[in-house]
Design a protein around this motif. Sequence first.
Motif, PDB file in Angstrom:
ATOM      1  N   MET A  62     -40.228  64.307  -8.525  1.00  0.00           N
ATOM      2  CA  MET A  62     -41.321  64.067  -7.602  1.00  0.00           C
ATOM      3  C   MET A  62     -40.824  64.055  -6.156  1.00  0.00           C
ATOM      4  O   MET A  62     -41.413  64.680  -5.266  1.00  0.00           O
ATOM      5  CB  MET A  62     -41.999  62.738  -7.918  1.00  0.00           C
ATOM      6  N   LEU A  63     -39.715  63.357  -5.919  1.00  0.00           N
ATOM      7  CA  LEU A  63     -39.194  63.232  -4.559  1.00  0.00           C
ATOM      8  C   LEU A  63     -38.667  64.556  -4.023  1.00  0.00           C
ATOM      9  O   LEU A  63     -38.700  64.800  -2.817  1.00  0.00           O
ATOM     10  CB  LEU A  63     -38.094  62.166  -4.517  1.00  0.00           C
ATOM     11  N   GLU A  64     -38.187  65.421  -4.915  1.00  0.00           N
ATOM     12  CA  GLU A  64     -37.693  66.720  -4.470  1.00  0.00           C
ATOM     13  C   GLU A  64     -38.814  67.568  -3.888  1.00  0.00           C
ATOM     14  O   GLU A  64     -38.568  68.470  -3.080  1.00  0.00           O
ATOM     15  CB  GLU A  64     -37.031  67.471  -5.635  1.00  0.00           C
ATOM     16  N   GLN A  65     -40.062  67.288  -4.275  1.00  0.00           N
ATOM     17  CA  GLN A  65     -41.190  68.079  -3.807  1.00  0.00           C
ATOM     18  C   GLN A  65     -41.831  67.498  -2.550  1.00  0.00           C
ATOM     19  O   GLN A  65     -42.768  68.082  -2.017  1.00  0.00           O
ATOM     20  CB  GLN A  65     -42.263  68.173  -4.908  1.00  0.00           C
ATOM     21  N   LEU A  66     -41.342  66.362  -2.081  1.00  0.00           N
ATOM     22  CA  LEU A  66     -41.936  65.708  -0.923  1.00  0.00           C
ATOM     23  C   LEU A  66     -40.954  65.676   0.241  1.00  0.00           C
ATOM     24  O   LEU A  66     -39.771  65.389   0.050  1.00  0.00           O
ATOM     25  CB  LEU A  66     -42.334  64.267  -1.278  1.00  0.00           C
ATOM     26  N   PRO A  67     -41.426  65.959   1.456  1.00  0.00           N
ATOM     27  CA  PRO A  67     -40.534  65.989   2.617  1.00  0.00           C
ATOM     28  C   PRO A  67     -40.298  64.612   3.210  1.00  0.00           C
ATOM     29  O   PRO A  67     -40.403  64.395   4.424  1.00  0.00           O
ATOM     30  CB  PRO A  67     -41.305  66.901   3.592  1.00  0.00           C
ATOM     31  N   LEU A  68     -39.983  63.633   2.366  1.00  0.00           N
ATOM     32  CA  LEU A  68     -39.716  62.287   2.848  1.00  0.00           C
ATOM     33  C   LEU A  68     -38.380  62.227   3.574  1.00  0.00           C
ATOM     34  O   LEU A  68     -37.466  63.007   3.286  1.00  0.00           O
ATOM     35  CB  LEU A  68     -39.709  61.300   1.681  1.00  0.00           C
ATOM     36  N   GLN A  69     -38.246  61.270   4.486  1.00  0.00           N
ATOM     37  CA  GLN A  69     -36.980  61.077   5.169  1.00  0.00           C
ATOM     38  C   GLN A  69     -35.884  60.758   4.163  1.00  0.00           C
ATOM     39  O   GLN A  69     -36.125  60.136   3.127  1.00  0.00           O
ATOM     40  CB  GLN A  69     -37.090  59.927   6.167  1.00  0.00           C
ATOM     41  N   THR A  70     -34.661  61.151   4.497  1.00  0.00           N
ATOM     42  CA  THR A  70     -33.522  60.883   3.617  1.00  0.00           C
ATOM     43  C   THR A  70     -33.381  59.391   3.351  1.00  0.00           C
ATOM     44  O   THR A  70     -33.079  58.972   2.226  1.00  0.00           O
ATOM     45  CB  THR A  70     -32.231  61.428   4.247  1.00  0.00           C
ATOM     46  N   GLU A  71     -33.622  58.571   4.378  1.00  0.00           N
ATOM     47  CA  GLU A  71     -33.491  57.113   4.210  1.00  0.00           C
ATOM     48  C   GLU A  71     -34.465  56.581   3.171  1.00  0.00           C
ATOM     49  O   GLU A  71     -34.133  55.672   2.397  1.00  0.00           O
ATOM     50  CB  GLU A  71     -33.722  56.406   5.554  1.00  0.00           C
ATOM     51  N   ILE A  72     -35.669  57.140   3.146  1.00  0.00           N
ATOM     52  CA  ILE A  72     -36.668  56.695   2.167  1.00  0.00           C
ATOM     53  C   ILE A  72     -36.248  57.106   0.763  1.00  0.00           C
ATOM     54  O   ILE A  72     -36.315  56.316  -0.187  1.00  0.00           O
ATOM     55  CB  ILE A  72     -38.053  57.271   2.509  1.00  0.00           C
ATOM     56  N   LYS A  73     -35.794  58.355   0.624  1.00  0.00           N
ATOM     57  CA  LYS A  73     -35.364  58.826  -0.698  1.00  0.00           C
ATOM     58  C   LYS A  73     -34.177  58.023  -1.203  1.00  0.00           C
ATOM     59  O   LYS A  73     -34.103  57.678  -2.392  1.00  0.00           O
ATOM     60  CB  LYS A  73     -35.029  60.314  -0.633  1.00  0.00           C
ATOM     61  N   GLN A  74     -33.227  57.710  -0.325  1.00  0.00           N
ATOM     62  CA  GLN A  74     -32.065  56.918  -0.739  1.00  0.00           C
ATOM     63  C   GLN A  74     -32.485  55.513  -1.142  1.00  0.00           C
ATOM     64  O   GLN A  74     -31.938  54.940  -2.095  1.00  0.00           O
ATOM     65  CB  GLN A  74     -31.047  56.879   0.399  1.00  0.00           C
ATOM     66  N   ALA A  75     -33.461  54.966  -0.426  1.00  0.00           N
ATOM     67  CA  ALA A  75     -33.954  53.634  -0.778  1.00  0.00           C
ATOM     68  C   ALA A  75     -34.615  53.641  -2.149  1.00  0.00           C
ATOM     69  O   ALA A  75     -34.447  52.715  -2.950  1.00  0.00           O
ATOM     70  CB  ALA A  75     -34.944  53.157   0.286  1.00  0.00           C
ATOM     71  N   LEU A  76     -35.368  54.705  -2.458  1.00  0.00           N
ATOM     72  CA  LEU A  76     -36.082  54.788  -3.730  1.00  0.00           C
ATOM     73  C   LEU A  76     -35.150  55.080  -4.896  1.00  0.00           C
ATOM     74  O   LEU A  76     -35.295  54.508  -5.980  1.00  0.00           O
ATOM     75  CB  LEU A  76     -37.165  55.863  -3.640  1.00  0.00           C
ATOM     76  N   LEU A  77     -34.193  55.974  -4.679  1.00  0.00           N
ATOM     77  CA  LEU A  77     -33.321  56.389  -5.785  1.00  0.00           C
ATOM     78  C   LEU A  77     -32.142  55.453  -5.999  1.00  0.00           C
ATOM     79  O   LEU A  77     -31.706  55.231  -7.131  1.00  0.00           O
ATOM     80  CB  LEU A  77     -32.813  57.813  -5.538  1.00  0.00           C
ATOM     81  N   ALA A  78     -31.601  54.904  -4.909  1.00  0.00           N
ATOM     82  CA  ALA A  78     -30.387  54.081  -5.026  1.00  0.00           C
ATOM     83  C   ALA A  78     -30.556  52.692  -4.434  1.00  0.00           C
ATOM     84  O   ALA A  78     -29.628  51.880  -4.496  1.00  0.00           O
ATOM     85  CB  ALA A  78     -29.214  54.794  -4.336  1.00  0.00           C
ATOM     86  N   GLN A  79     -31.731  52.405  -3.866  1.00  0.00           N
ATOM     87  CA  GLN A  79     -32.001  51.129  -3.202  1.00  0.00           C
ATOM     88  C   GLN A  79     -30.920  50.816  -2.171  1.00  0.00           C
ATOM     89  O   GLN A  79     -30.473  49.679  -2.024  1.00  0.00           O
ATOM     90  CB  GLN A  79     -32.132  49.999  -4.235  1.00  0.00           C
ATOM     91  N   SER A  80     -30.531  51.856  -1.422  1.00  0.00           N
ATOM     92  CA  SER A  80     -29.492  51.707  -0.419  1.00  0.00           C
ATOM     93  C   SER A  80     -30.087  51.642   0.977  1.00  0.00           C
ATOM     94  O   SER A  80     -31.250  51.999   1.189  1.00  0.00           O
ATOM     95  CB  SER A  80     -28.510  52.875  -0.500  1.00  0.00           C
ATOM     96  N   GLY A  81     -29.283  51.208   1.955  1.00  0.00           N
ATOM     97  CA  GLY A  81     -29.737  51.102   3.323  1.00  0.00           C
ATOM     98  C   GLY A  81     -30.660  49.914   3.520  1.00  0.00           C
ATOM     99  O   GLY A  81     -30.962  49.162   2.579  1.00  0.00           O
ATOM    100  N   LEU A  82     -31.118  49.707   4.760  1.00  0.00           N
ATOM    101  CA  LEU A  82     -31.997  48.574   5.056  1.00  0.00           C
ATOM    102  C   LEU A  82     -33.330  48.695   4.323  1.00  0.00           C
ATOM    103  O   LEU A  82     -33.866  47.697   3.824  1.00  0.00           O
ATOM    104  CB  LEU A  82     -32.233  48.475   6.563  1.00  0.00           C
ATOM    105  N   LEU A  83     -33.862  49.920   4.226  1.00  0.00           N
ATOM    106  CA  LEU A  83     -35.098  50.098   3.461  1.00  0.00           C
ATOM    107  C   LEU A  83     -34.882  49.742   1.995  1.00  0.00           C
ATOM    108  O   LEU A  83     -35.770  49.181   1.340  1.00  0.00           O
ATOM    109  CB  LEU A  83     -35.591  51.544   3.587  1.00  0.00           C
ATOM    110  N   GLY A  84     -33.718  50.086   1.472  1.00  0.00           N
ATOM    111  CA  GLY A  84     -33.394  49.734   0.100  1.00  0.00           C
ATOM    112  C   GLY A  84     -33.321  48.227  -0.097  1.00  0.00           C
ATOM    113  O   GLY A  84     -33.753  47.696  -1.133  1.00  0.00           O
ATOM    114  N   LYS A  85     -32.785  47.515   0.908  1.00  0.00           N
ATOM    115  CA  LYS A  85     -32.726  46.051   0.840  1.00  0.00           C
ATOM    116  C   LYS A  85     -34.128  45.455   0.837  1.00  0.00           C
ATOM    117  O   LYS A  85     -34.420  44.512   0.078  1.00  0.00           O
ATOM    118  CB  LYS A  85     -31.946  45.507   2.045  1.00  0.00           C
ATOM    119  N   ILE A  86     -34.995  46.009   1.678  1.00  0.00           N
ATOM    120  CA  ILE A  86     -36.386  45.517   1.713  1.00  0.00           C
ATOM    121  C   ILE A  86     -37.066  45.759   0.370  1.00  0.00           C
ATOM    122  O   ILE A  86     -37.795  44.895  -0.137  1.00  0.00           O
ATOM    123  CB  ILE A  86     -37.150  46.198   2.859  1.00  0.00           C
ATOM    124  N   LEU A  87     -36.820  46.926  -0.239  1.00  0.00           N
ATOM    125  CA  LEU A  87     -37.394  47.214  -1.552  1.00  0.00           C
ATOM    126  C   LEU A  87     -36.818  46.271  -2.608  1.00  0.00           C
ATOM    127  O   LEU A  87     -37.551  45.764  -3.462  1.00  0.00           O
ATOM    128  CB  LEU A  87     -37.135  48.667  -1.936  1.00  0.00           C
TER     129      LEU A  87
END
Length: 403
Positions: free
Chosen positions: A333-358
Amino acid sequence: MYGYVARQPIFSADKTVYGYELLFRDGELNSFPNIDADEATSKLLMQHHLLMGVESITDNKPAFINFSADTLLHRFPTSINPASTVIEILETVPATPELLAVCESLHSQGYKLALDDHDFDPKWDQFLPYITYVKIDVLQFNILQISRYLRRIADYPLVLLAEKVETAEQFEKLKMMGFHLFQGYLFARPEMLKQKQLSSSKANLLALITEASKIELDFELLAGICQRDVGLSYKLMRFVNNSQFAARQPISSLKLAMVSMGEPELKKFIALLALANLADGVQDDRLTLALVRARFCDLLAVQKRLSSNPPSAFLTGLFSNVHEIIEQPQQFMLEQLPLQTEIKQALLAQSGLLGKILQLTLAFERGDWERTISLEQQISGIAELADVYQDAVRWADNILTQS
Protein backbone atom coordinates in the motif's frame (compact mmCIF):
# COMPACT_ATOMS: atom_id res chain seq x y z
CA MET A 1 -15.55 -8.87 -3.59
CA TYR A 2 -12.41 -9.87 -5.42
CA GLY A 3 -10.85 -8.86 -8.71
CA TYR A 4 -9.37 -11.54 -10.95
CA VAL A 5 -6.53 -11.38 -13.43
CA ALA A 6 -4.77 -14.06 -15.41
CA ARG A 7 -1.11 -13.65 -16.22
CA GLN A 8 0.66 -15.66 -18.88
CA PRO A 9 4.46 -15.56 -18.88
CA ILE A 10 6.48 -14.50 -21.90
CA PHE A 11 9.85 -16.22 -22.21
CA SER A 12 13.20 -15.30 -23.71
CA ALA A 13 15.04 -17.73 -25.98
CA ASP A 14 16.91 -19.10 -22.93
CA LYS A 15 13.52 -19.93 -21.34
CA THR A 16 13.76 -17.30 -18.61
CA VAL A 17 10.67 -15.20 -17.89
CA TYR A 18 10.86 -11.86 -19.72
CA GLY A 19 7.43 -10.47 -18.78
CA TYR A 20 3.74 -11.30 -18.44
CA GLU A 21 0.65 -10.67 -20.50
CA LEU A 22 -2.20 -9.66 -18.18
CA LEU A 23 -5.71 -10.81 -19.04
CA PHE A 24 -8.84 -9.59 -17.28
CA ARG A 25 -11.08 -12.27 -15.74
CA ASP A 26 -14.38 -11.97 -13.88
CA GLY A 27 -14.15 -15.13 -11.78
CA GLU A 28 -12.11 -18.16 -10.87
CA LEU A 29 -12.98 -20.10 -14.05
CA ASN A 30 -10.06 -18.38 -15.85
CA SER A 31 -12.14 -17.38 -18.87
CA PHE A 32 -12.59 -14.01 -20.54
CA PRO A 33 -15.89 -12.35 -19.48
CA ASN A 34 -18.64 -11.42 -21.88
CA ILE A 35 -17.75 -7.71 -21.99
CA ASP A 36 -16.18 -5.48 -24.62
CA ALA A 37 -12.46 -4.84 -24.86
CA ASP A 38 -12.68 -1.28 -23.51
CA GLU A 39 -14.40 -2.42 -20.33
CA ALA A 40 -11.93 -5.28 -19.88
CA THR A 41 -8.94 -2.96 -20.14
CA SER A 42 -10.49 -0.39 -17.83
CA LYS A 43 -11.36 -2.97 -15.19
CA LEU A 44 -7.92 -4.57 -15.38
CA LEU A 45 -6.19 -1.25 -14.75
CA MET A 46 -8.67 0.06 -12.18
CA GLN A 47 -8.72 -3.09 -10.06
CA HIS A 48 -5.07 -4.05 -10.27
CA HIS A 49 -2.86 -1.18 -11.40
CA LEU A 50 -4.51 1.64 -9.45
CA LEU A 51 -4.77 -0.39 -6.28
CA MET A 52 -1.44 -2.19 -6.05
CA GLY A 53 0.42 -1.56 -9.28
CA VAL A 54 0.97 -4.00 -12.11
CA GLU A 55 4.58 -4.31 -10.94
CA SER A 56 3.44 -6.35 -7.95
CA ILE A 57 1.59 -8.76 -10.26
CA THR A 58 4.47 -9.18 -12.72
CA ASP A 59 7.36 -9.35 -10.22
CA ASN A 60 8.67 -6.05 -11.63
CA LYS A 61 8.86 -7.48 -15.16
CA PRO A 62 7.14 -5.82 -18.15
CA ALA A 63 3.35 -6.14 -18.23
CA PHE A 64 1.82 -6.60 -21.68
CA ILE A 65 -1.75 -5.21 -21.63
CA ASN A 66 -4.28 -5.15 -24.49
CA PHE A 67 -5.70 -1.77 -25.47
CA SER A 68 -8.65 -1.32 -27.79
CA ALA A 69 -9.44 1.65 -30.04
CA ASP A 70 -11.29 3.86 -27.56
CA THR A 71 -8.85 3.37 -24.69
CA LEU A 72 -5.99 4.33 -27.02
CA LEU A 73 -7.69 7.32 -28.61
CA HIS A 74 -8.63 8.68 -25.19
CA ARG A 75 -4.96 8.39 -24.12
CA PHE A 76 -5.86 6.05 -21.27
CA PRO A 77 -2.39 4.43 -21.30
CA THR A 78 -0.80 7.68 -20.09
CA SER A 79 -2.15 6.93 -16.61
CA ILE A 80 0.37 4.11 -16.22
CA ASN A 81 4.14 3.94 -15.94
CA PRO A 82 5.88 3.54 -19.34
CA ALA A 83 8.75 1.71 -17.65
CA SER A 84 6.53 -1.14 -16.47
CA THR A 85 3.95 -1.59 -19.23
CA VAL A 86 3.86 -2.60 -22.90
CA ILE A 87 0.80 -1.30 -24.74
CA GLU A 88 -0.61 -4.04 -26.99
CA ILE A 89 -2.67 -2.73 -29.91
CA LEU A 90 -5.40 -5.25 -30.61
CA GLU A 91 -5.73 -6.56 -34.15
CA THR A 92 -9.33 -5.27 -34.21
CA VAL A 93 -8.23 -1.64 -33.82
CA PRO A 94 -8.68 0.36 -37.07
CA ALA A 95 -5.40 1.66 -38.49
CA THR A 96 -6.53 5.28 -38.74
CA PRO A 97 -4.54 8.53 -38.93
CA GLU A 98 -5.83 9.32 -35.42
CA LEU A 99 -4.39 6.08 -34.09
CA LEU A 100 -1.08 6.77 -35.85
CA ALA A 101 -0.89 10.15 -34.12
CA VAL A 102 -1.57 8.51 -30.75
CA CYS A 103 1.15 5.91 -31.33
CA GLU A 104 3.65 8.61 -32.30
CA SER A 105 2.77 10.55 -29.15
CA LEU A 106 3.01 7.52 -26.85
CA HIS A 107 6.32 6.52 -28.41
CA SER A 108 7.72 10.01 -27.81
CA GLN A 109 6.71 9.72 -24.14
CA GLY A 110 8.72 6.53 -23.71
CA TYR A 111 5.94 3.96 -24.02
CA LYS A 112 6.67 0.67 -25.77
CA LEU A 113 4.02 -0.51 -28.21
CA ALA A 114 3.22 -3.96 -29.53
CA LEU A 115 1.10 -5.08 -32.49
CA ASP A 116 -0.93 -7.96 -31.11
CA ASP A 117 -1.88 -10.92 -33.33
CA HIS A 118 -0.31 -9.07 -36.23
CA ASP A 119 -1.88 -10.00 -39.58
CA PHE A 120 0.95 -8.73 -41.89
CA ASP A 121 -1.41 -6.19 -43.53
CA PRO A 122 0.67 -3.42 -45.21
CA LYS A 123 -1.63 -0.81 -43.66
CA TRP A 124 0.37 -1.26 -40.44
CA ASP A 125 3.75 -0.53 -42.06
CA GLN A 126 3.47 3.19 -41.34
CA PHE A 127 3.15 2.32 -37.62
CA LEU A 128 6.37 0.29 -37.47
CA PRO A 129 8.69 3.22 -36.61
CA TYR A 130 6.79 3.54 -33.32
CA ILE A 131 6.47 -0.18 -32.58
CA THR A 132 8.82 -2.18 -30.35
CA TYR A 133 7.21 -5.62 -30.35
CA VAL A 134 5.42 -7.56 -33.11
CA LYS A 135 3.38 -10.48 -31.79
CA ILE A 136 2.67 -13.21 -34.34
CA ASP A 137 0.24 -16.08 -33.87
CA VAL A 138 2.34 -18.95 -35.24
CA LEU A 139 -0.72 -21.19 -35.62
CA GLN A 140 -2.37 -18.67 -37.94
CA PHE A 141 0.49 -18.56 -40.50
CA ASN A 142 2.83 -21.18 -41.94
CA ILE A 143 6.61 -20.89 -41.86
CA LEU A 144 6.81 -19.60 -45.46
CA GLN A 145 4.32 -16.78 -44.80
CA ILE A 146 6.16 -15.77 -41.66
CA SER A 147 9.54 -15.82 -43.40
CA ARG A 148 8.31 -13.59 -46.22
CA TYR A 149 6.94 -11.07 -43.75
CA LEU A 150 10.12 -11.01 -41.69
CA ARG A 151 12.12 -10.20 -44.83
CA ARG A 152 9.76 -7.32 -45.56
CA ILE A 153 10.24 -5.73 -42.13
CA ALA A 154 13.94 -6.56 -41.76
CA ASP A 155 14.94 -2.88 -41.77
CA TYR A 156 13.02 -2.14 -38.56
CA PRO A 157 14.60 -2.91 -35.14
CA LEU A 158 11.61 -4.93 -33.96
CA VAL A 159 11.42 -7.50 -31.19
CA LEU A 160 9.62 -10.57 -32.56
CA LEU A 161 7.29 -12.38 -30.18
CA ALA A 162 5.83 -15.76 -31.14
CA GLU A 163 2.39 -16.51 -29.68
CA LYS A 164 0.75 -19.95 -29.25
CA VAL A 165 3.97 -21.92 -29.32
CA GLU A 166 2.88 -25.46 -28.48
CA THR A 167 5.75 -27.79 -29.40
CA ALA A 168 9.51 -27.93 -28.89
CA GLU A 169 9.94 -28.28 -32.67
CA GLN A 170 8.10 -24.99 -33.25
CA PHE A 171 10.25 -23.30 -30.59
CA GLU A 172 13.52 -24.36 -32.24
CA LYS A 173 12.40 -23.31 -35.73
CA LEU A 174 11.20 -19.94 -34.52
CA LYS A 175 14.47 -19.25 -32.72
CA MET A 176 16.34 -19.96 -35.96
CA MET A 177 14.05 -17.54 -37.80
CA GLY A 178 15.00 -14.71 -35.44
CA PHE A 179 12.22 -14.66 -32.86
CA HIS A 180 13.31 -13.21 -29.53
CA LEU A 181 10.35 -13.90 -27.23
CA PHE A 182 7.91 -16.80 -26.88
CA GLN A 183 4.49 -17.37 -25.37
CA GLY A 184 2.29 -20.45 -25.40
CA TYR A 185 1.20 -23.69 -23.79
CA LEU A 186 4.65 -25.23 -24.37
CA PHE A 187 5.87 -22.98 -21.57
CA ALA A 188 2.90 -22.13 -19.37
CA ARG A 189 -0.85 -21.60 -19.39
CA PRO A 190 -2.38 -18.40 -17.95
CA GLU A 191 -2.17 -18.37 -14.17
CA MET A 192 -5.10 -17.03 -12.15
CA LEU A 193 -4.52 -14.42 -9.47
CA LYS A 194 -7.10 -12.76 -7.28
CA GLN A 195 -7.00 -9.84 -4.87
CA LYS A 196 -9.34 -7.67 -2.90
CA GLN A 197 -11.30 -5.52 -5.33
CA LEU A 198 -12.28 -1.89 -4.84
CA SER A 199 -15.34 -0.37 -6.44
CA SER A 200 -14.74 2.60 -8.74
CA SER A 201 -15.92 4.95 -5.98
CA LYS A 202 -13.40 3.50 -3.54
CA ALA A 203 -10.68 3.83 -6.13
CA ASN A 204 -11.58 7.53 -6.37
CA LEU A 205 -11.33 7.81 -2.61
CA LEU A 206 -7.88 6.25 -2.59
CA ALA A 207 -6.86 8.64 -5.35
CA LEU A 208 -7.94 11.52 -3.11
CA ILE A 209 -5.94 10.11 -0.20
CA THR A 210 -2.91 9.87 -2.47
CA GLU A 211 -3.25 13.50 -3.54
CA ALA A 212 -3.70 14.64 0.05
CA SER A 213 -0.33 13.15 0.96
CA LYS A 214 1.64 15.13 -1.63
CA ILE A 215 3.71 18.19 -0.73
CA GLU A 216 1.82 20.40 -3.19
CA LEU A 217 -1.85 19.92 -4.01
CA ASP A 218 -3.01 19.86 -7.61
CA PHE A 219 -6.44 21.48 -7.31
CA GLU A 220 -7.34 20.74 -10.92
CA LEU A 221 -6.59 17.06 -10.41
CA LEU A 222 -8.55 16.98 -7.17
CA ALA A 223 -11.54 18.56 -8.90
CA GLY A 224 -11.25 16.02 -11.72
CA ILE A 225 -11.31 13.11 -9.27
CA CYS A 226 -14.38 14.52 -7.54
CA GLN A 227 -16.18 15.07 -10.81
CA ARG A 228 -16.09 11.32 -11.39
CA ASP A 229 -18.18 10.82 -8.26
CA VAL A 230 -21.22 13.07 -7.79
CA GLY A 231 -21.85 11.81 -4.28
CA LEU A 232 -18.29 12.53 -3.24
CA SER A 233 -18.45 16.03 -4.73
CA TYR A 234 -21.60 16.74 -2.72
CA LYS A 235 -20.05 15.50 0.52
CA LEU A 236 -16.87 17.48 -0.02
CA MET A 237 -18.78 20.69 -0.74
CA ARG A 238 -21.03 20.16 2.28
CA PHE A 239 -18.07 19.53 4.56
CA VAL A 240 -16.07 22.44 3.25
CA ASN A 241 -18.98 24.88 3.48
CA ASN A 242 -19.61 23.80 7.07
CA SER A 243 -15.93 23.97 8.01
CA GLN A 244 -14.49 26.68 10.25
CA PHE A 245 -11.74 27.06 7.66
CA ALA A 246 -14.08 27.88 4.77
CA ALA A 247 -15.02 31.41 3.82
CA ARG A 248 -18.06 32.78 5.62
CA GLN A 249 -19.95 33.53 2.42
CA PRO A 250 -21.56 30.69 0.42
CA ILE A 251 -19.11 28.97 -1.92
CA SER A 252 -20.24 27.92 -5.37
CA SER A 253 -17.03 26.23 -6.57
CA LEU A 254 -15.53 23.14 -5.01
CA LYS A 255 -12.07 24.29 -6.07
CA LEU A 256 -12.52 27.71 -4.43
CA ALA A 257 -13.86 26.05 -1.31
CA MET A 258 -10.75 23.89 -1.09
CA VAL A 259 -8.44 26.84 -1.62
CA SER A 260 -10.17 28.79 1.15
CA MET A 261 -9.32 26.12 3.72
CA GLY A 262 -5.57 26.27 3.24
CA GLU A 263 -3.47 23.31 2.15
CA PRO A 264 -2.49 21.75 5.53
CA GLU A 265 -6.07 21.57 6.82
CA LEU A 266 -7.45 20.62 3.43
CA LYS A 267 -5.03 17.69 3.23
CA LYS A 268 -6.20 16.40 6.59
CA PHE A 269 -9.81 16.92 5.58
CA ILE A 270 -9.53 15.10 2.26
CA ALA A 271 -7.68 12.16 3.74
CA LEU A 272 -10.08 11.64 6.61
CA LEU A 273 -13.21 12.15 4.50
CA ALA A 274 -11.98 9.69 1.91
CA LEU A 275 -11.09 7.15 4.57
CA ALA A 276 -14.40 7.66 6.38
CA ASN A 277 -16.24 6.69 3.20
CA LEU A 278 -14.17 3.62 2.36
CA ALA A 279 -16.49 1.52 4.49
CA ASP A 280 -19.56 2.52 2.42
CA GLY A 281 -21.38 3.83 5.48
CA VAL A 282 -20.83 0.64 7.49
CA GLN A 283 -19.44 1.40 10.94
CA ASP A 284 -16.03 -0.20 11.26
CA ASP A 285 -14.01 -0.05 14.47
CA ARG A 286 -10.82 -0.01 12.40
CA LEU A 287 -12.02 3.15 10.68
CA THR A 288 -12.78 4.84 14.00
CA LEU A 289 -9.38 3.80 15.27
CA ALA A 290 -7.61 5.29 12.24
CA LEU A 291 -9.36 8.64 12.73
CA VAL A 292 -8.67 8.73 16.46
CA ARG A 293 -5.00 7.94 15.86
CA ALA A 294 -4.75 10.63 13.19
CA ARG A 295 -6.19 13.33 15.45
CA PHE A 296 -4.24 12.15 18.51
CA CYS A 297 -0.90 12.15 16.65
CA ASP A 298 -1.72 15.55 15.16
CA LEU A 299 -2.52 17.08 18.56
CA LEU A 300 0.70 15.67 20.01
CA ALA A 301 2.64 17.15 17.11
CA VAL A 302 1.02 20.55 17.70
CA GLN A 303 2.19 20.45 21.31
CA LYS A 304 5.68 19.70 20.03
CA ARG A 305 5.32 22.46 17.40
CA LEU A 306 5.69 19.89 14.61
CA SER A 307 2.77 21.09 12.47
CA SER A 308 3.79 20.94 8.81
CA ASN A 309 2.60 20.71 5.24
CA PRO A 310 1.90 17.93 4.53
CA PRO A 311 0.56 17.26 8.06
CA SER A 312 3.00 14.43 8.73
CA ALA A 313 1.85 13.34 12.19
CA PHE A 314 -1.81 13.33 11.13
CA LEU A 315 -1.05 11.16 8.09
CA THR A 316 1.12 8.83 10.19
CA GLY A 317 -1.78 8.13 12.51
CA LEU A 318 -4.29 7.91 9.68
CA PHE A 319 -2.30 5.39 7.66
CA SER A 320 -1.32 3.25 10.64
CA ASN A 321 -4.09 0.76 9.90
CA VAL A 322 -5.54 1.71 6.49
CA HIS A 323 -3.92 -1.41 5.04
CA GLU A 324 -6.17 -3.46 7.34
CA ILE A 325 -9.28 -1.60 6.19
CA ILE A 326 -8.59 -2.15 2.48
CA GLU A 327 -7.11 -5.63 3.14
CA GLN A 328 -3.72 -5.07 1.50
CA PRO A 329 -0.18 -5.60 2.83
CA GLN A 330 1.04 -2.36 4.39
CA GLN A 331 4.28 -2.23 2.43
CA PHE A 332 2.48 -2.72 -0.91
CA MET A 333 0.00 0.00 0.00
CA LEU A 334 2.74 2.46 0.97
CA GLU A 335 4.68 1.78 -2.22
CA GLN A 336 1.72 3.19 -4.17
CA LEU A 337 1.47 6.40 -2.14
CA PRO A 338 3.81 9.40 -2.42
CA LEU A 339 4.13 9.80 1.34
CA GLN A 340 7.20 11.44 2.83
CA THR A 341 10.05 9.07 3.68
CA GLU A 342 9.71 10.03 7.36
CA ILE A 343 6.07 8.94 7.39
CA LYS A 344 6.83 5.63 5.69
CA GLN A 345 9.69 4.93 8.10
CA ALA A 346 7.42 5.73 11.03
CA LEU A 347 4.75 3.33 9.74
CA LEU A 348 7.04 0.47 8.74
CA ALA A 349 9.72 0.68 11.44
CA GLN A 350 8.27 3.16 13.97
CA SER A 351 11.50 5.12 13.63
CA GLY A 352 12.20 8.84 13.95
CA LEU A 353 10.17 11.36 15.96
CA LEU A 354 7.00 10.47 14.06
CA GLY A 355 7.65 6.84 14.91
CA LYS A 356 7.98 7.77 18.59
CA ILE A 357 4.66 9.61 18.47
CA LEU A 358 3.04 6.56 16.84
CA GLN A 359 4.59 4.27 19.47
CA LEU A 360 3.21 6.53 22.22
CA THR A 361 -0.22 6.43 20.58
CA LEU A 362 -0.23 2.63 20.39
CA ALA A 363 1.04 2.24 23.96
CA PHE A 364 -1.68 4.57 25.28
CA GLU A 365 -4.33 2.64 23.33
CA ARG A 366 -3.21 -0.65 24.89
CA GLY A 367 -3.05 0.81 28.39
CA ASP A 368 0.64 -0.01 28.59
CA TRP A 369 1.32 2.73 31.14
CA GLU A 370 4.96 1.87 31.79
CA ARG A 371 5.73 2.13 28.08
CA THR A 372 3.56 5.26 27.80
CA ILE A 373 5.45 7.08 30.56
CA SER A 374 8.82 6.06 29.08
CA LEU A 375 7.91 7.33 25.61
CA GLU A 376 6.34 10.50 27.00
CA GLN A 377 9.62 11.28 28.76
CA GLN A 378 11.62 10.57 25.58
CA ILE A 379 9.47 12.90 23.51
CA SER A 380 9.11 15.50 26.31
CA GLY A 381 6.72 18.40 26.30
CA ILE A 382 3.57 16.23 26.14
CA ALA A 383 0.90 17.09 28.68
CA GLU A 384 -2.46 15.62 29.75
CA LEU A 385 -2.52 12.63 27.40
CA ALA A 386 -5.92 11.49 28.63
CA ASP A 387 -7.51 14.84 27.78
CA VAL A 388 -5.83 14.88 24.38
CA TYR A 389 -7.07 11.36 23.64
CA GLN A 390 -10.64 12.23 24.65
CA ASP A 391 -10.47 15.23 22.30
CA ALA A 392 -9.36 12.90 19.49
CA VAL A 393 -12.22 10.47 20.18
CA ARG A 394 -14.84 13.26 20.14
CA TRP A 395 -13.39 14.63 16.92
CA ALA A 396 -13.46 11.20 15.22
CA ASP A 397 -17.06 10.59 16.32
CA ASN A 398 -18.06 13.96 14.87
CA ILE A 399 -16.36 13.19 11.55
CA LEU A 400 -18.08 9.81 11.26
CA THR A 401 -21.45 11.34 12.13
CA GLN A 402 -21.10 14.00 9.42
CA SER A 403 -19.83 11.60 6.73
